[in-house]
Design an enzyme around this catalytic site. Sequence first.
Site, PDB file in Angstrom:
ATOM      1  CB  SER A  22      -0.997  -0.085   1.400  1.00 47.81           C
ATOM      2  OG  SER A  22      -1.914  -1.052   1.155  1.00 47.81           O
ATOM      3  CG  PHE A  56      -2.330   1.950  12.387  1.00 48.90           C
ATOM      4  CD1 PHE A  56      -3.555   1.980  12.847  1.00 48.90           C
ATOM      5  CD2 PHE A  56      -2.207   1.606  10.782  1.00 48.90           C
ATOM      6  CE1 PHE A  56      -4.675   1.494  12.156  1.00 48.90           C
ATOM      7  CE2 PHE A  56      -3.293   0.846  10.394  1.00 48.90           C
ATOM      8  CZ  PHE A  56      -4.353   0.842  10.899  1.00 48.90           C
ATOM      9  CD  GLU A  85       0.925  -0.342  13.182  1.00 45.88           C
ATOM     10  OE1 GLU A  85       0.493  -1.261  14.045  1.00 45.88           O
ATOM     11  OE2 GLU A  85       0.889  -0.406  12.053  1.00 45.88           O
TER      12      GLU A  85
END
Length: 326
Positions: free
Chosen positions: A42, A88, A63
Amino acid sequence: MAENNDNESGDASLRDAFGHTLLELGHRHDNLIFLDADLHTSTKATGFKKRFPDRFVQVGIAEQNLFGMAAGLALEGFTSMPSTFAAFAARRALDQLAISICFPKLNVKIPGSYCGIPTSRAGASHNCIEDLAVMRSLPNLLVADPGSNADLRAVMHTAMNTPGPVYFRVTRYAVPELFGPDHEFVWGRGETLREGADVTLFGTGIMTWFCLDAADQLAREGIDAEVIHLASVKPIDRTLIVQSLSKTGCAVTAENASIYGGLGDAVSEVLTDEWPAPVQRIGVRDKFVESGGIDELFARHLMTPTDIAKAARLALSRKVRREVLI
């Protein structure tokens, strides 16, 4: 405006520019380590993964660990780049970002992808409008929102040569180019893209193009708008802001983010200190962004070029009233 496709305009999107520039940086900086949160397809980091597999680390959807590992690598002398969506970075990993990276001023470069309105129907969980406000509030962290592909490339090269932590946005959107291929980005320096005398339109990120469109609309009514691009949100170009407002006397700010805590507030803080003047802010107003088509969402949140032109007329009317009262 493109509809829900970051390539419909025919231009390469900012995330494509991110992938190309990341490869350039990989060749130029052999201490660059890229940390991925399972989003490289992405974010367009697949080229870096193939070319530099020994410097690509797949952390997975974790994360907090992503940013903790980035801090550890920076302490060992590497320049680390933890990559994830802006949502995130600004929410899930905020404690690690603040305490493990910003507090000790570590050399970590943070791209925040899929920011603002254009997130391809990702919905409220993946959409992020508060990252500018959150990142601006963290001490020692520099913040940039590039407005075009050449601007993003310049930001990334400057970031690699800037000591300490840096956050920059990578919007999933394609806009016409603002600058030439040799464009240089300097922290704390804005760019005047169009001279004007009646009202100043301050844009950051992709919204600068919307400001230029709005300036064309206003020109057809005889209103002379100045357009200034402020990619460096922190630090911000205080001198240019005051110089422009001392000429035009009123302003509109436009950001692909919440109006609270981002560009609009940064400009207003400068003007409150040095040159009080009417300011209208364009951005998301205290709402979560729903899933939908990009054009539909910009219209729903009153963030189109037509909305910017309307805000400029309101700012002008407030300036006139203020002059009458004085």
